[in-house]
Write a protein that holds these residues in place. Sequence first.
Motif, mmCIF file in Angstrom:
data_model
loop_
_atom_site.group_PDB
_atom_site.id
_atom_site.type_symbol
_atom_site.label_atom_id
_atom_site.label_comp_id
_atom_site.label_asym_id
_atom_site.label_seq_id
_atom_site.Cartn_x
_atom_site.Cartn_y
_atom_site.Cartn_z
ATOM 1 N N UNK A 68 56.354 37.618 -20.223
ATOM 2 C CA UNK A 68 57.122 36.522 -19.623
ATOM 3 C C UNK A 68 57.156 35.293 -20.529
ATOM 4 N N UNK A 69 56.175 35.184 -21.428
ATOM 5 C CA UNK A 69 56.090 34.029 -22.317
ATOM 6 C C UNK A 69 56.695 34.321 -23.696
ATOM 7 N N UNK A 70 57.159 35.544 -23.905
ATOM 8 C CA UNK A 70 57.665 35.916 -25.223
ATOM 9 C C UNK A 70 59.018 35.251 -25.482
ATOM 10 N N UNK A 71 59.120 34.611 -26.650
ATOM 11 C CA UNK A 71 60.355 33.938 -27.048
ATOM 12 C C UNK A 71 61.227 34.824 -27.931
ATOM 13 N N UNK A 72 60.615 35.762 -28.622
ATOM 14 C CA UNK A 72 61.394 36.631 -29.501
ATOM 15 C C UNK A 72 60.479 37.506 -30.334
ATOM 16 N N UNK A 73 61.072 38.536 -30.949
ATOM 17 C CA UNK A 73 60.338 39.470 -31.785
ATOM 18 C C UNK A 73 61.103 39.703 -33.071
ATOM 19 N N UNK A 74 60.406 39.658 -34.192
ATOM 20 C CA UNK A 74 61.015 39.924 -35.487
ATOM 21 C C UNK A 74 60.361 41.101 -36.166
ATOM 22 N N UNK A 75 60.650 41.244 -37.464
ATOM 23 C CA UNK A 75 60.121 42.382 -38.203
ATOM 24 C C UNK A 75 58.608 42.272 -38.410
ATOM 25 N N UNK A 76 58.080 41.046 -38.443
ATOM 26 C CA UNK A 76 56.688 40.860 -38.802
ATOM 27 C C UNK A 76 55.827 40.286 -37.687
ATOM 28 N N UNK A 77 56.423 39.951 -36.544
ATOM 29 C CA UNK A 77 55.613 39.388 -35.489
ATOM 30 C C UNK A 77 56.419 38.996 -34.268
ATOM 31 N N UNK A 78 55.688 38.657 -33.215
ATOM 32 C CA UNK A 78 56.308 38.190 -31.977
ATOM 33 C C UNK A 78 55.908 36.732 -31.756
ATOM 34 N N UNK A 79 56.795 35.969 -31.139
ATOM 35 C CA UNK A 79 56.548 34.548 -30.890
ATOM 36 C C UNK A 79 56.489 34.320 -29.384
ATOM 37 N N UNK A 80 55.446 33.600 -28.943
ATOM 38 C CA UNK A 80 55.233 33.337 -27.523
ATOM 39 C C UNK A 80 55.223 31.835 -27.267
ATOM 40 N N UNK A 81 55.679 31.473 -26.109
ATOM 41 C CA UNK A 81 55.540 30.088 -25.658
ATOM 42 C C UNK A 81 54.111 29.895 -25.157
ATOM 43 N N UNK A 82 53.502 28.789 -25.566
ATOM 44 C CA UNK A 82 52.138 28.507 -25.134
ATOM 45 C C UNK A 82 52.007 27.090 -24.625
ATOM 46 N N UNK A 83 51.123 26.876 -23.657
ATOM 47 C CA UNK A 83 50.869 25.545 -23.106
ATOM 48 C C UNK A 83 49.384 25.254 -23.274
ATOM 49 N N UNK A 84 49.057 24.295 -24.139
ATOM 50 C CA UNK A 84 47.678 23.961 -24.446
ATOM 51 C C UNK A 84 47.048 23.167 -23.301
ATOM 52 N N UNK A 85 45.720 23.044 -23.287
ATOM 53 C CA UNK A 85 45.059 22.313 -22.195
ATOM 54 C C UNK A 85 45.539 20.877 -22.021
ATOM 55 N N UNK A 86 46.007 20.241 -23.111
ATOM 56 C CA UNK A 86 46.527 18.866 -22.986
ATOM 57 C C UNK A 86 47.999 18.854 -22.603
ATOM 58 N N UNK A 87 48.514 20.035 -22.197
ATOM 59 C CA UNK A 87 49.880 20.212 -21.699
ATOM 60 C C UNK A 87 50.937 20.224 -22.810
ATOM 61 N N UNK A 88 50.516 20.210 -24.057
ATOM 62 C CA UNK A 88 51.472 20.312 -25.165
ATOM 63 C C UNK A 88 52.049 21.723 -25.212
ATOM 64 N N UNK A 89 53.376 21.809 -25.308
ATOM 65 C CA UNK A 89 54.039 23.111 -25.403
ATOM 66 C C UNK A 89 54.172 23.488 -26.869
ATOM 67 N N UNK A 90 53.751 24.699 -27.216
ATOM 68 C CA UNK A 90 53.796 25.160 -28.601
ATOM 69 C C UNK A 90 54.412 26.554 -28.652
ATOM 70 N N UNK A 91 54.710 27.005 -29.867
ATOM 71 C CA UNK A 91 55.155 28.375 -30.098
ATOM 72 C C UNK A 91 54.074 29.072 -30.920
ATOM 73 N N UNK A 92 53.584 30.196 -30.425
ATOM 74 C CA UNK A 92 52.495 30.929 -31.072
ATOM 75 C C UNK A 92 53.043 32.226 -31.647
ATOM 76 N N UNK A 93 52.926 32.370 -32.957
ATOM 77 C CA UNK A 93 53.413 33.578 -33.630
ATOM 78 C C UNK A 93 52.257 34.535 -33.857
#
Length: 791
Positions: A452-477
């Motif tokens: 549900x958090x996956x933003x996309x998939x490429x040849x070398x990895x998948x990217x997920x949406x992440x929400x850190x404890x301080x509520x900052x939204x990041x993209x995790x590859x």
Amino acid sequence: MERRQVLLALLYVAALLPAALSQTVSSFASNELDALQSLWGAWNESTPNTNVNLAGWFSSPGRDFFPCNTNVERKWRGLTCLQHRLNDSTVINWIIGLTLSDASIVGILPLEIQKLSNLVTLTLTGNANLTGPLPPEIGSIPLNVLDLHDNGFNGTLPKEISRLSNLLIIDLSGNRFEGPFPTFFILSVRTALQVFKLARNLFEGDIPQNAFQNMTELLTMDLSRNKFTGPPPNLTFSKNLNNLNLSSNLFTGFSPLPLYFSSLLPSKLSVVDLSDLNIGGGVPDWHSLELPRLENLYLDSNNIAGVLDISAVVGSSFGRTLRVLSMKNNNITNVVYTNAFIDGAQPQIFLQGNPYCEGSTKEDDGKRCYCQQVCFLSPSSSGRKSDLRVIIISTSCSGVILALVVLIYSFVLHRNRMKMRSLYEKIEKSEVNAKRFEYNQLRVATCNFSPKMKLGTGAFGAVYKGILPNHTVVAVKQLFLKTKEACDDFVNEVLLITNLQHRNLVCLKGYSLRGKEMLLVYEYVENGDLEKLLFSAPGGSTPQALNWQARMNICMGVAQGLYYLHASSQSRIIHRDIKASNILLDQKLHPKIADFGLARPLQDECSHIVTDHRAGTLGYLAPEYLLFGQLSEKADVFSFGVLLLEIITGRKNRNPKIQDNEYLPIYACRLHGDGKLMDLLDRRLQLDSTNTTELKQVHRVLKAAILCAQMSPEQRPTMFRVLTMLAGDVDVEVPKTIDTISWSEFRSHQLSGSSSTATRSRSTMMYGDVTVELSSMKSILTNQILAEASC
């Protein structure tokens, strides 16, 4: 061109002025040198360990003082310079960025900071002993980013900061600023402002209801942990607001919550923190909270009482998107739930510190789930007996087998630890300030890498949406490949771009290594990549057409980012994989270049390098690099030319699924020769035939694209020249027939000698969605790229 791009545009044009032509090698404006002398004088005596905290900074009247002179071994920590080489003996320099984070600076910010008159980024963070008031002179600097969080600044904000009309980000959190809410600053700010943070200060008093009427592009606002009073602010003007934190203030008038949400907040909010505001009252009517994109809601320490109905939460308008509901330290006396919700089809709900969580949770499914976040249904008695039999059988296994398993596991674990230690050492021994994230922190942030958090998939990895404890939204590859080559690319990306700062480059926030897991943490960019926007749409429908101004802004932004890499960063960097899928777009469709795993620095004394190791994507690769391994900035220029053509035409450079589909640069050259260049335009573009300025702009970009995509690197312009072409500062002339090497000669004399070099490259490369064996490159180039065509 938008106002926020004016400064960089002026810098590009300034390089063409006759006055600049008379300057000498590594020339500097004297006012910028004076500013650095003042900063050094204010900090060097009191700041500990200056050889690390202010590495490279020193005072000298000689030529070696120039901090951007690339021939000097002592590079100044934190400085970003914009450089342009006019000729072999003339280089123009400007200081455009100053970033000193966790540098233990002791002292004040001197008023001479104003002399850095080209500064667009000022980031001084994590220096607890950097104190005193902000100098009013800071308002005269053309800043895009003002980030001063977690220092020791104090006093009231000077009204002169209202002059900072080009700001995109202002973060003054974690200082000791005091006084009323800075209305003078907010009402004067243009719509460009996207991040506004005043958290953890001593501001107090009411906030005017019209304070945010000009902040129409705001994405993030944090006013937490101050002493603001009165009614909560009206944020309906900020229709794109995504992240809001008003916690730990003295606001009144939040109850009932549904009324506040519907009357004073926009609907795009994803993260809302209203903790410690003494809201009071009963549990909200969840069905009345109309926030269809809400993902995280924090209502801790608010004296909210009553019974929490989980089915009402999940069945609300935001129930499908909600990931976290935190209501710790309230007065929740009971929770109503069903077994189906316990099994995981619900958000994480935190109720620690409520009366409901008192007592034992061992045999209570609900308390165990909502008070400890350990959610499962208690097994039946028969199930327990079955589990017991399994345990008994398992313990009768041979000790020899167990010992063998432990030995193999220990060997693999030791090998992985040594491998990870080697990667850590490469990063930690470097001069970059890369933040290391804990793996478990990122696992929680991505909901255990949930689909549900996956933003996309490429040849070398998948990217997920992440929400850190301080509520900052990041993209995790999360990288797929665990080979040595993949590890090298991982380290390469961390080392190269951690310290790069440019609005058109994706910001790398940090990394994580655990076992074989390699994770990269980027800033979150809302609209995904350009390839999806141009060529595909959900459900196979036709992609939404981008208007010409949006496409032009994307072209300019990518060009600015590339020029920064080639000429403005601390070391010249070649990206090697410029393509549509590596261009990300934020909410306003501003582009950011991403994926630096294949990027490579180029030493200043080298105009190009020759390598046996090719990398990139077919269709975007320059011929001299693909065939002979000759790599220079002109390889990126070629890729950019192909990208320009894709943006203008709305079609891929070549679709392998379509037979006889002509390679886009060759097709563009042929149309130019026939005088039909405008036939390239995307049919979805609706141009105003009476707008001559727009038509001239389109024609200029088309011609610039053709020049960039020439097969001979000598025929291609530099990225600086490309920027001046796109901006309309110089004329773009493309002759009907370019005097270059003939393709017949190229095939007969050079292609025949390239096969041995090509076989030493990677065994396969990606061409769009198709993997192509390198042994077949010769025929691909002959039939598609090196066709009998003269542009």
